[in-house]
Design an enzyme around this catalytic site. Structure first.
Site, short mmCIF file in Angstrom:
data_model
loop_
_atom_site.label_atom_id
_atom_site.label_comp_id
_atom_site.label_asym_id
_atom_site.label_seq_id
_atom_site.Cartn_x
_atom_site.Cartn_y
_atom_site.Cartn_z
N SER A 4 0.86 -1.18 0.00
CA SER A 4 0.00 0.00 0.00
C SER A 4 0.90 1.23 0.00
O SER A 4 2.13 1.11 -0.01
CB SER A 4 -0.87 0.01 1.24
N LYS A 5 0.25 2.36 0.06
CA LYS A 5 1.03 3.61 0.04
C LYS A 5 2.03 3.62 1.19
O LYS A 5 3.10 4.17 1.10
CB LYS A 5 0.10 4.80 0.17
N ARG A 6 1.63 2.99 2.31
CA ARG A 6 2.50 3.01 3.49
C ARG A 6 3.75 2.16 3.30
O ARG A 6 4.79 2.46 3.82
CB ARG A 6 1.73 2.54 4.72
N ASN A 7 3.61 1.05 2.55
CA ASN A 7 4.80 0.20 2.42
C ASN A 7 5.25 0.07 0.97
O ASN A 7 5.52 -1.01 0.48
CB ASN A 7 4.58 -1.16 3.08
#
Ligand code: GLU
Length: 586
Positions: A298-301
């Protein structure tokens, strides 16, 4: 631990590559397992401009592109902008730019046009409406006039009772005359597909898929509900499902490769194809991308949009395309390094089921491999790399620091051989510049010299370095330096001790000489080899650095040296006349 005796007896294990290459059945097996269609495939990438291209969607686009190219078909781009509220201004243009950057040029679609356009769904509303009308008149769909208040209260009631959501088909029984009449008077309504059951389908990756259960559930005898998905919204715009199916059919799409997040919608799409009496395309769902801990990317990882790879991290298009190609696709080639053109020739539908772990180390490995490929082949990609390094040098060094090193060369001309010599280590332009910083300044910060062998006196290294400097400017080439270093025999100078005995004196000397020269010429930094370094730096700078090094190591020269003469040393084929008086033994 004991293994079960029969475990390996049943079938001996053969690695995938060997299996592919072994025996007569290989070709037959290949055709069976690659899932490639016999006829040219028409594929499409159908992004919504509600976000930017990221690694997962690049992979989807790439697989569709490659399937079309591999089979001699066409790759289409279609913009699915039915959700106007979520559309991000500028996202469409970014999609075009990113696809073009990656080299995924579309045969039909926005900008280039084509026979089945327009290729932007917002420009095809009339087509979707007419198809919804057709389904209504054929009895496969109906208008639903239920207010949102009624639907909300129905949904609440079911949720409180612990029942699954669904629609009770209140409007399905409205007569067609009455339905048409209410609609013509402007009464707000949606159009629903009348679903009696969802067909199974044969997924190209997952095989037979779907639930094949009727559109009802266990508690239906109390409160029967139906899925009956909305096809046309009350504002007259289509939902994704209707537009997607109508477009894939009318654009003659034969194969749809898309992410597994769409897999649950496919049975409904199959129901729509059946209702229209259309032959559906073949579907292949590609697995989810996850990080090493199994979390969905996701954007976080790091499932970040493409700009962070291309602008932020300086990843080359060839690298990212190669990296994306390996996410879930398996091949039997010897190496994982592929250009887009190579992928177009070898791609197939051997796509792994199950989540795909994204390991970014592989991306950096591929970055180095492609930099090396460009350095070997030259061409615009290599020039582009040179320019990137040039910009990075100009940004990190004032011109006065590197100007004396150029010696009638432009900065690009100076960087070119450096990049060619050290491309195998190229990750980003700034890392490359930092790694090779000693090429961009005349100020070297050398640590105190520490020899690797006490058997090699420093004077012998000074002598060898001086000898290597004797090459005139006209012969100052990589080949010449390599030849000179290789043919220089420093054995005579080596003070072999008992423990060194098994090692050849010349080997010991060479090792120390390389160690000394690297320290002298580039402050022991990794980078190009010594002959390359000498050539890139040029004669004047090389001589200057060697002289500085000599001064810095002067105090290591012992006041009284003891030489152990080597008794048996062949002088045959040992022409060192080019060294003049500095040749050992003179
Ligand atoms: N518009 C959908 C998306 O944004 C396309 C799904 C499909 O390929 O059918 O991913």
């Amino acid at each position: 631990m004991r293994t079960h005796p029969g475990l390996f007896a049943r079938r001996s294990w053969t690695c995938t590559q060997c299996r592919a290459h072994s025996s007569v059945g290989a070709q037959v097996r290949k055709a069976k397992t690659t899932n490639l269609p016999d006829a040219p495939a028409r594929t499409r990438f159908a992004p919504s401009p509600t976000g930017y291209l990221h690694l997962g969607s690049l992979r989807t686009a790439l697989f569709n592109y490659l399937l079309a190219k591999r089979t001699g078909g066409q790759f289409l781009l279609r913009i699915e902008d039915t959700d106007a509220k979520r559309t991000i201004p500028g996202a469409e243009q970014r999609l075009y730019d990113d696809l073009q950057w990656a080299g995924l040029h579309w045969d039909e679609g926005p900008v280039v046009g084509g026979p089945y356009g327009p290729y932007r769904q917002s420009e095809r509303t009339a087509l979707y409406r007419s198809h919804a009308d057709k389904l209504i008149s054929d009895g496969h769909a109906y208008r639903c006039f239920c207010s949102s208040e009624r639907l909300d209260s129905h949904a609440r009631h079911r949720s409180q009772a612990g029942l699954a959501p669904g629609y009770d088909r209140t409007c399905a029984d409205i007569s067609s005359e009455q339905s048409a009449d209410r609609a013509s008077k402007g009464e707000a309504h949606v159009v629903r597909l009348k679903v009696e059951g969802y067909p199974m389908f044969n997924d190209l990756v997952y095989g037979k898929t779907g639930q094949n259960k009727p559109n009802s559930n266990k508690l239906d005898f109390i409160d029967r509900v139906y899925d009956d998905p909305i096809l046309l919204k009350s504002d007259g715009h289509p939902t994704y499902h209707l537009a997607n199916v109508v477009d894939d059919h009318s654009m003659k799409i034969t194969h749809v490769i898309r992410g597994t997040e769409w897999m649950s919608s496919t049975p409904m799409h199959m129901a729509l194809y059946n209702a229209f009496k259309w032959e559906p395309p073949r579907f292949g769902h590609v697995p989810l991308l996850v990080d090493k801990s199994g979390q969905k990317l996701s954007k976080r990882n790091a499932d970040i949009d493409l700009s962070s790879f291309k602008d932020g991290q300086g990843i080359m298009p060839a690298t990212l395309v190669n990296f994306a190609s390996l996410l879930g696709w398996s091949h039997t080639q010897k190496s994982d390094i592929f250009s887009l053109e190579e992928l177009e020739k070898i791609f197939n539908l051997k796509i792994t089921r199950g989540n795909t772990v994204v390991a970014f180390e592989k991306m950096w490995f591929l970055q180095k491999a492609h930099a090396q490929r460009f350095a070997t082949n030259g061409g615009p990609e290599f020039e582009d790399l040179v320019n990137k390094v040039k910009a990075s040098v100009e940004e990190s060094h004032p011109p006065t620091t590197f100007a004396p090193l150029l010696q009638n060369r432009t900065l690009a001309e100076y960087i070119t051989p450096l990049l060619r010599a050290d491309a195998k280590s190229y990750t980003t332009a700034s890392d490359f510049t930092a790694r090779n910083a000693t090429f961009f300044t005349t100020e070297l910060n050398r640590e105190t010299y520490i020899s690797t062998s006490a058997a090699v006196p420093i004077q012998a290294l000074h002598t060898a370095a001086a000898a290597l400097s004797l090459v005139p400017p006209s012969h100052w080439t990589e080949e010449m330096h390599r030849f000179n270093i290789n043919s220089y025999d420093g054995s005579d100078a080596v003070l072999l001790s008992e423990s060194d005995a098994p090692v050849s004196a010349n080997k010991l000397f060479k090792k120390e000489l390389y160690h000394y020269l690297r320290w002298a010429l580039s402050a022991s930094a990794p980078g190009p080899g010594i002959p390359e370094t000498m050539t890139i730096l040029g004669r004047d700078e090389t001589v200057r650095r060697l002289q500085d090094a000599k001064i810095l190591t002067q105090d290591l020269v012992p006041s009284v040296g003891k030489r152990v003469p080597k008794s048996s040393k062949s002088q045959e084929n040992d022409d060192r006349s080019w060294m003049g008086s500095l040749a050992p033994g003179k």
